[in-house]
Design an enzyme around this catalytic site. Sequence first.
Site, PDB file in Angstrom:
ATOM      1  N   LYS A 296      36.425  39.090  28.335  1.00  0.00           N
ATOM      2  CA  LYS A 296      37.173  37.777  28.380  1.00  0.00           C
ATOM      3  C   LYS A 296      36.597  36.595  27.369  1.00  0.00           C
ATOM      4  O   LYS A 296      36.221  35.496  27.977  1.00  0.00           O
ATOM      5  CB  LYS A 296      37.140  37.213  29.865  1.00  0.00           C
ATOM      6  CG  LYS A 296      38.115  38.309  30.576  1.00  0.00           C
ATOM      7  CD  LYS A 296      38.399  37.494  31.879  1.00  0.00           C
ATOM      8  CE  LYS A 296      39.060  38.689  33.016  1.00  0.00           C
ATOM      9  NZ  LYS A 296      38.360  39.419  33.487  1.00  0.00           N
TER      10      LYS A 296
HETATM   11  P1  5BU Z   1      39.493  44.965  41.767  1.00  0.00           P
HETATM   12  O1  5BU Z   1      38.422  45.536  42.413  1.00  0.00           O
HETATM   13  O2  5BU Z   1      40.796  46.046  41.742  1.00  0.00           O
HETATM   14  O3  5BU Z   1      40.196  43.705  42.219  1.00  0.00           O
HETATM   15  O4  5BU Z   1      39.221  44.820  40.230  1.00  0.00           O
HETATM   16  C1  5BU Z   1      39.935  44.332  39.375  1.00  0.00           C
HETATM   17  C2  5BU Z   1      39.282  44.223  37.899  1.00  0.00           C
HETATM   18  O5  5BU Z   1      40.113  43.675  37.039  1.00  0.00           O
HETATM   19  C3  5BU Z   1      37.993  43.217  37.906  1.00  0.00           C
HETATM   20  O6  5BU Z   1      36.821  43.658  37.257  1.00  0.00           O
HETATM   21  C4  5BU Z   1      38.475  41.862  37.411  1.00  0.00           C
HETATM   22  O7  5BU Z   1      37.493  41.115  36.961  1.00  0.00           O
HETATM   23  C5  5BU Z   1      39.664  42.384  36.519  1.00  0.00           C
HETATM   24  N1  5BU Z   1      40.677  41.573  36.462  1.00  0.00           N
HETATM   25  C6  5BU Z   1      41.493  41.176  37.262  1.00  0.00           C
HETATM   26  O8  5BU Z   1      41.313  41.369  38.349  1.00  0.00           O
HETATM   27  N2  5BU Z   1      42.646  40.264  37.181  1.00  0.00           N
HETATM   28  C7  5BU Z   1      42.904  40.103  35.758  1.00  0.00           C
HETATM   29  O9  5BU Z   1      43.995  39.349  35.579  1.00  0.00           O
HETATM   30  C8  5BU Z   1      42.069  40.408  34.827  1.00  0.00           C
HETATM   31  C9  5BU Z   1      40.897  41.164  35.078  1.00  0.00           C
HETATM   32 BR1  5BU Z   1      42.304  39.681  33.093  1.00  0.00          BR
END
Ligand code: 5BU
Length: 454
Positions: A296
């Site tokens: 990011k």
């Molecule tokens: P989760 O454990 O499924 O919540 O992980 C989601 C990943 O995607 C996590 O590494 C976040 O930093 C990443 N992410 C997110 O959750 N939402 C966003 O809008 C973005 C990245 Br861009």
Amino acid sequence: MEEKEQFFLEIYNLGIIKFGNFTLKSGMNSSIYIDFRPIASRPDLLIKLSDLLLHEVPSYDFELICGVPYAALPIATTLSLRSKIPLIIKRKENKGYGTERMIEGIYKIGQNCLIIEDVITSGDSLLKTIIDLEKEGLIIKNIMSILDREQGGIENIKKKGYNIRTLFRIGEVFKILKKKSFLKKEEIHMIQFFFIKNNIKNIQNKRISYEEKKEKISHPIGKKLIDITLKKKTNLIVSADLIDTKKILKLVSLIGDRICGLKLHVDIINDFSYSFINYLKNISIEKNFLLLEDRKLCDVGPTNCLQLHYGIHKISSWADIVTAHVLAGSMSIQNLNLPYNMGLITISEMSSYGGLYDDNYIRKVLNISLKNPKVIGTVAQRKVDDRLLLFTPGIHFYEKKNNLGNRYIHPVQAFEKNGSDFIIVGKAIFQSENPKITAEEYRNAGWKAYENGL
Ligand code: 5BU
């Protein structure tokens, strides 16, 4: 609804719908022609129409009104008189003398303008108006059409990030007319033919296939991601948000066959090393998936460049794809000296709740993304232009929200409602009792949801 129905029947009696053989301004042929111009001669109906429109978009939500020329001009004028909000006039063509302005009236850069369109088919003439208003520095936060012919126009405009609503849809108005027995037998046949020919019921659900998408994506890594997806029948990207390299490698050994990409946050790894990265890179080649670094980037161009190429992680030396915000403007991701086979994913709209993104911001990010050849796609919670790959994090079968600000949707919703191309799943897989089985469940759900949308 009653009021809207009543209104539609009144304007129908003016002869706004004609049956026959017509060529529309989009060039399409149609057995049905809809023309709102007769309303211009009925002040009472113009007033009713503008009141219905004001009900949909409250007047505090815009500072100027503009009608798409010419049919929407009397409607926009009435709206301006009813709401006391100033009207501006968009010319169809430059008059070639005098000020040569395309927009007439009094306005200031940064003002928020409501656009009114009468009938929307492909959305092309509406787009021309949008572009001309934006050139003048105006912000298009709301667009209202009177009638959507349900031939993809609304979808096209939404994909470009604009907020567009319609008062009536063609399917809905024909139901009204049929219910009230306003239609002759041969008219009903023509309508049925029109619906079948345009596949209207399916238009909103239909998505483009990965093969078609590959044709529209020019970047080699975007094409490669699609190739992997098609070969392995997986649109699943797993987010390995783990702080220990051993755990990441163990996870990868379990799920590598089921994914098209592995997403990392390298800056959370306690024991980061190049031997880890080399090992991971080899597995990614062997198991055929890409490495995404969710860095990011969000700084000015020169700093983004340093963060990409230097420091402990040297992201550009191993990642296939890196994520970036474009808050600092288009130039912040313009000259990053990326290797030719490394792509960018911009972030238009995050999955968290309470984000500060508005439609205008999202639209600008999409515009920047489309103009930058290094950008293969974006993260957004809505449909976007087909020339971008759409990545959707915030995926979970059961969870909806958590107290850390995360919001989750089911893979089916990501594909059906948002038109996603790839789902990004983190803890739902790596925290599960059996990541291998769970990854297969998400792969299967994502793939089926994609196939069902075709
Ligand atoms: P989760 O454990 O499924 O919540 O992980 C989601 C990943 O995607 C996590 O590494 C976040 O930093 C990443 N992410 C997110 O959750 N939402 C966003 O809008 C973005 C990245 Br861009």
